[in-house]
Design a protein around this motif. Structure first.
Motif, PDB file in Angstrom:
ATOM      1  N   ASP A 143      -1.982  -3.235  -3.198  1.00 37.89           N
ATOM      2  CA  ASP A 143      -2.887  -2.035  -2.391  1.00 37.89           C
ATOM      3  C   ASP A 143      -4.366  -2.682  -2.928  1.00 37.89           C
ATOM      4  O   ASP A 143      -4.852  -2.734  -3.927  1.00 37.89           O
ATOM      5  CB  ASP A 143      -2.543  -0.777  -3.084  1.00 37.89           C
ATOM      6  N   ALA A 144      -5.013  -2.412  -1.551  1.00 37.00           N
ATOM      7  CA  ALA A 144      -6.512  -2.837  -1.522  1.00 37.00           C
ATOM      8  C   ALA A 144      -7.440  -2.096  -2.435  1.00 37.00           C
ATOM      9  O   ALA A 144      -8.671  -2.390  -2.665  1.00 37.00           O
ATOM     10  CB  ALA A 144      -7.036  -3.431  -0.515  1.00 37.00           C
ATOM     11  N   HIS A 145      -6.703  -0.922  -2.587  1.00 39.27           N
ATOM     12  CA  HIS A 145      -7.923   0.109  -3.126  1.00 39.27           C
ATOM     13  C   HIS A 145      -7.274   0.753  -4.523  1.00 39.27           C
ATOM     14  O   HIS A 145      -6.203   0.766  -4.742  1.00 39.27           O
ATOM     15  CB  HIS A 145      -7.582   1.497  -2.350  1.00 39.27           C
TER      16      HIS A 145
ATOM     17  N   GLU B  20       0.887  -1.228   0.098  1.00 37.66           N
ATOM     18  CA  GLU B  20       0.071  -0.206  -0.082  1.00 37.66           C
ATOM     19  C   GLU B  20       0.856   1.307   0.172  1.00 37.66           C
ATOM     20  O   GLU B  20       1.980   1.336   0.437  1.00 37.66           O
ATOM     21  CB  GLU B  20      -0.960  -0.018   1.226  1.00 37.66           C
ATOM     22  N   ILE B  21       0.233   2.326  -0.433  1.00 40.56           N
ATOM     23  CA  ILE B  21       0.972   3.463  -0.538  1.00 40.56           C
ATOM     24  C   ILE B  21       0.380   4.702   0.393  1.00 40.56           C
ATOM     25  O   ILE B  21      -1.129   4.762   0.385  1.00 40.56           O
ATOM     26  CB  ILE B  21       1.053   4.099  -1.916  1.00 40.56           C
TER      27      ILE B  21
ATOM     28  N   VAL C 238      -3.712   2.398  -6.892  1.00 45.04           N
ATOM     29  CA  VAL C 238      -2.640   1.536  -8.231  1.00 45.04           C
ATOM     30  C   VAL C 238      -2.269   2.606  -8.887  1.00 45.04           C
ATOM     31  O   VAL C 238      -0.733   2.448  -9.249  1.00 45.04           O
ATOM     32  CB  VAL C 238      -3.705   0.562  -9.015  1.00 45.04           C
ATOM     33  N   GLU C 239      -2.823   3.591  -9.576  1.00 48.48           N
ATOM     34  CA  GLU C 239      -2.342   4.747 -10.422  1.00 48.48           C
ATOM     35  C   GLU C 239      -1.271   5.469  -9.513  1.00 48.48           C
ATOM     36  O   GLU C 239       0.013   5.680 -10.311  1.00 48.48           O
ATOM     37  CB  GLU C 239      -3.369   5.638 -10.884  1.00 48.48           C
ATOM     38  N   ALA C 240      -1.388   5.622  -8.304  1.00 53.05           N
ATOM     39  CA  ALA C 240      -0.327   6.322  -7.413  1.00 53.05           C
ATOM     40  C   ALA C 240       0.814   5.551  -7.261  1.00 53.05           C
ATOM     41  O   ALA C 240       2.019   5.990  -7.264  1.00 53.05           O
ATOM     42  CB  ALA C 240      -0.891   6.669  -6.069  1.00 53.05           C
TER      43      ALA C 240
END
Length: 399
Positions: A31-33, A7-8, A37-39
């Protein structure tokens, strides 16, 4: 070295940039969100985005994992993830605080002690050269140019004054305060009682074992996070300006003389990457899990102080399997005494009523006591405690 990203957030974004700048590679990320992903792709375009976090444990996927802070409703998931990584002996660099619960830090430390896997909290400012210089001045006592330090005052400027935002800032500043003043043994917190968000007006006073008083408070800011540390000493004072997006400045004032130092070019994220690599090589990093746990202990005491309206005494106990077992057995001993007293009263009453079998109560009591004594032998199931207790990678000499 190959890193994976779990995650970020603002901290892990900086760590990824520092790792790549140092020549390391971000090989995988999860990342679960979906929106994140783009971040991740923007900071680590070569990383393989995996669908399940367990995939980061695959053979050859990575050498270490960079872990972001958990969302408020995902703390139990992050706890499970860290326990799994530690059981697999995966080195971890974890945003601090990664959750807001002290008990989770205790649990993770017990797993770390079992695996002896490197576990480094990302405390961004702990090793800053300005903090090192202030720690040296305070450590010199009356021999320093400022004289004996009497008070440390921290004003934390925040635009996000929610409980979660203030909690994270306080934990971070506790790490610096402990670096400067040593361990604290008393903490008192004040906040506006009629406020929906009491933490937005939080003010904390702490007393260090070494005798230095530390005061911490929240100040509203529209320009993002920053801090101002004021060190009040017998012969002068030091003021540290710690903005989030520009070099720190330290002013030393003694009498009519004032000296200013500026610290450009220092990278907290780069230092953290170096600390993790040092930990994988068996060296002690700048910040350890011992430090992280102590920070959460202070933050947890804030809630208790606000709820009780009084100063909280802090007891610095080592959290190990042995100490947990001893605590359980001490509580069990009190329970056995209460049960024995209750059994005596009930058995006497039943005996007076001539209930069959009531006279057998001494045998029941002896059997219970023998069983409790046999439970004491379970302590031999734990690895023997050495004379040196290792918490994180810091060694505490037991007297």
């Amino acid at each position: 070295m190959n890193f994976a990203l779990l995650e970020i957030d603002e901290h892990t974004r900086a760590l990824v940039a520092a790792a790549e700048l140092a020549g390391h590679r971000i090989s995988a990320a999860y990342d679960a969100h979906p929106a994140s992903v783009e971040a991740i792709r923007s900071v680590a375009p070569a990383a393989e985005i995996v669908d399940h976090w367990e995939a980061l444990l695959g053979d050859g996927v990575c050498d270490a994992v960079i872990v972001a802070r958990a969302a408020a409703d995902e703390e139990s998931v992050r706890d499970e993830q860290l326990r799994t990584f530690l059981q697999a002996e995966m080195p971890l660099l974890v945003a601090h605080p990664f959750v807001d619960a002290m008990l989770t830090y205790v649990t993770i430390d017990l797993y770390r002690q079992d695996s002896q896997s490197p576990l480094v909290p990302y405390a961004p400012e702990r090793s800053h050269p300005a903090i090192e210089q202030l720690a040296t001045i305070i450590g010199q006592g009356e021999a320093s140019s400022l004289g004996r330090v009497e008070q440390v005052v921290c004003e934390r400027f925040l635009s996000d004054r929610s409980k979660r935002g203030v909690f994270a800032a306080f934990v971070s500043d506790c790490d610096l305060a402990r670096r400067l003043c040593g361990e604290f043994d008393k903490l008192g917190a004040l906040a506006a009682s009629n406020s929906d968000n009491r933490w937005a007006t939080l003010a904390v006073q702490m007393s260090a074992i070494a005798g230095v008083i530390t005061r911490w408070s929240v100040v509203p800011s529209a320009n993002g996070p920053a801090a101002r540390w004021t060190i009040v000493a017998a012969s002068g004072k030091a003021v540290l300006h710690a903005p989030n997006d520009s070099p720190w400045k330290l002013e030393l004032q003694t009498g009519d003389e004032s000296i200013e130092h500026e610290y450009p070019g220092w990278s907290a994220a780069g230092q953290a990457i170096d600390d993790l690599i040092a930990a994988t090589q068996g060296n002690a990093p700048g910040a350890t899990w011992f430090d992280a746990y102590r920070d959460l202990e202070l933050a947890d005491a804030v809630d208790r102080s606000l709820a009780r309206g009084r100063t909280i005494d802090l007891y610095h106990e080592d959290v190990t399997e042995h100490s947990t077992f001893k605590g359980m057995m001490a509580a069990g001993g009190c329970l056995v005494l209460l049960v024995a007293l209750g059994l005596l009263i009930v058995a006497t009453t039943l005996g007076n009523l001539h209930v069959p079998g009531a006279s057998a109560w001494p045998y029941v009591l002896v059997a219970g006591l023998v069983l409790f004594l046999l439970l004491q032998t379970l302590k031999f199931a734990f690895p023997p405690e050495s004379r040196e207790i290792v918490t994180g990678t810091r060694q505490e000499e037991r007297p």
